[in-house]
Design a protein around this motif. Structure first.
Motif, PDB file in Angstrom:
ATOM      1  N   SER A  89       1.010  -1.194   0.173  1.00 34.83           N
ATOM      2  CA  SER A  89       0.088  -0.033   0.006  1.00 34.83           C
ATOM      3  C   SER A  89       0.880   1.078   0.122  1.00 34.83           C
ATOM      4  O   SER A  89       1.724   1.503   0.711  1.00 34.83           O
ATOM      5  CB  SER A  89      -0.800   0.138   1.231  1.00 34.83           C
ATOM      6  N   SER A  90       0.504   2.296  -0.924  1.00 40.50           N
ATOM      7  CA  SER A  90       1.322   3.593  -0.904  1.00 40.50           C
ATOM      8  C   SER A  90       0.314   4.642  -1.570  1.00 40.50           C
ATOM      9  O   SER A  90      -0.773   4.345  -1.886  1.00 40.50           O
ATOM     10  CB  SER A  90       2.420   3.151  -1.859  1.00 40.50           C
ATOM     11  N   THR A  91       0.747   5.807  -1.323  1.00 35.71           N
ATOM     12  CA  THR A  91       0.189   7.035  -2.150  1.00 35.71           C
ATOM     13  C   THR A  91       0.494   6.814  -3.446  1.00 35.71           C
ATOM     14  O   THR A  91       1.388   6.487  -4.052  1.00 35.71           O
ATOM     15  CB  THR A  91       0.874   8.299  -1.455  1.00 35.71           C
ATOM     16  N   MET A  92      -0.650   7.017  -4.598  1.00 37.55           N
ATOM     17  CA  MET A  92      -0.276   6.976  -5.673  1.00 37.55           C
ATOM     18  C   MET A  92       0.761   7.794  -6.185  1.00 37.55           C
ATOM     19  O   MET A  92       1.008   8.857  -5.996  1.00 37.55           O
ATOM     20  CB  MET A  92      -1.578   7.534  -6.469  1.00 37.55           C
ATOM     21  N   GLY A  93       1.564   7.226  -6.852  1.00 37.04           N
ATOM     22  CA  GLY A  93       2.763   7.794  -7.618  1.00 37.04           C
ATOM     23  C   GLY A  93       4.027   7.729  -6.931  1.00 37.04           C
ATOM     24  O   GLY A  93       5.135   8.225  -7.293  1.00 37.04           O
ATOM     25  N   GLN A  94       4.056   7.289  -5.644  1.00 38.38           N
ATOM     26  CA  GLN A  94       5.192   7.198  -4.747  1.00 38.38           C
ATOM     27  C   GLN A  94       6.338   6.162  -5.525  1.00 38.38           C
ATOM     28  O   GLN A  94       7.291   6.337  -5.282  1.00 38.38           O
ATOM     29  CB  GLN A  94       5.042   6.741  -3.347  1.00 38.38           C
ATOM     30  N   VAL A  95       5.642   5.047  -5.995  1.00 39.89           N
ATOM     31  CA  VAL A  95       6.613   4.260  -6.609  1.00 39.89           C
ATOM     32  C   VAL A  95       6.255   4.299  -8.112  1.00 39.89           C
ATOM     33  O   VAL A  95       5.181   4.076  -8.522  1.00 39.89           O
ATOM     34  CB  VAL A  95       6.285   2.602  -6.332  1.00 39.89           C
ATOM     35  N   THR A  96       7.357   4.517  -8.887  1.00 42.63           N
ATOM     36  CA  THR A  96       7.218   4.742 -10.471  1.00 42.63           C
ATOM     37  C   THR A  96       8.276   3.796 -11.138  1.00 42.63           C
ATOM     38  O   THR A  96       9.288   3.700 -10.535  1.00 42.63           O
ATOM     39  CB  THR A  96       7.299   6.228 -10.794  1.00 42.63           C
TER      40      THR A  96
END
Length: 255
Positions: free
Chosen positions: A3-10
């Motif tokens: 789970s993460s905030t959208m766009g933290q992992v790209t």
């Protein structure tokens, strides 16, 4: 993914990874952006009865711009691949040249508010649900796949709009629930185009294509090769250039 905030992992790349015998999701990609998964395997996962997770899919994608290429998913506790969520809009899951077989749910399940997604050139066979299940999605494209011997429909539409199904071989589905037909629409599925598919019901489904309710409308069925009937209920739905054949030998394209 987790789970993460959208766009933290790209711009994540996964290559040639095998995941097997885990109790929940093998690949759980949540709120990632621009992920490429190539040559990865998922099998014998997600069989965890009585747990919080229950039965889980081989690939679970709740992310934007995810591409799977030449992956395989089999013998998982739920779907071979799931993508979408009713509460959040996700975009552009693209599945190319993959295999989904003998899973306990659908081969591929696109659902919820998923937008602009594709299944291209895949082999989808022997799953305990539908081959491809499109539930409430918009602007999907199902192109050039072999969809064979799944328990329910080859391709099932539920409340799905603006989707194209072109150039697929859809054969011998409905092995457990033959009433579903090889292409089966219900739940207000509208403005879809079903073009140039080869549909062989064999001794299973009683019809090649079915619009189940009068709320399914404005669908186009053109130039499909079929060996059984069409049930079209929509006032504005159209059928043209259908070619009827007797039963033919099943496709030899498997996983």
């Amino acid at each position: 993914g987790g789970s993460s905030t959208m766009g933290q992992v790209t711009d994540l790349v996964l290559e040639r990874i095998e995941v097997k015998n885990v109790l929940t999701y093998a690949y759980d990609l949540i709120r990632l952006t621009r992920t490429t998964i190539t040559g990865c395997l998922s099998h014998d996962n997600g069989i965890s009865p009585g747990s919080t997770w229950g039965y889980s899919s081989g690939f679970e994608i709740l992310s934007d711009d995810t591409t799977l290429v030449n992956c395989k998913s089999w013998n998982n506790g739920n779907n071979g691949l799931s993508s979408g969520q009713s509460s959040t809009v996700y975009y552009r899951t693209k599945v190319i040249g993959c295999s989904f077989y003998n899973n306990q749910g659908d081969g591929v399940y696109f659902y919820g508010a998923l937008q602009d997604s594709q299944v291209i050139g895949c082999a989808i066979q022997g799953n305990a649900g539908n081959g491809v299940h499109l539930s409430s999605v918009n602007h999907a494209a199902i192109t050039g796949n072999s969809i064979t011997a799944n328990a329910n429909a080859g391709i099932s539409f539920s409340g799905t709009t603006n989707t194209t199904v072109i150039g697929n071989v859809i054969e011998l589905n409905g092995t457990v629930s033959p009433a579903d037909a090889d292409i089966y629409m219900y739940g207000t599925s509208t403005n879809n185009q079903i073009i140039g598919n080869q549909i062989n019901t064999g001794n299973h489904s009683p019809a090649s294509i079915v619009e189940q309710t009068s709320t399914d409308d404005y669908n186009t069925f053109r130039a499909n090769v079929i060996n059984s009937g069409l049930t079209i209920t929509g006032t504005h739905s159209t059928v043209s250039d259908a070619r009827y054949l007797g039963a033919w030998q099943a496709s030899t394209k498997y996983y």
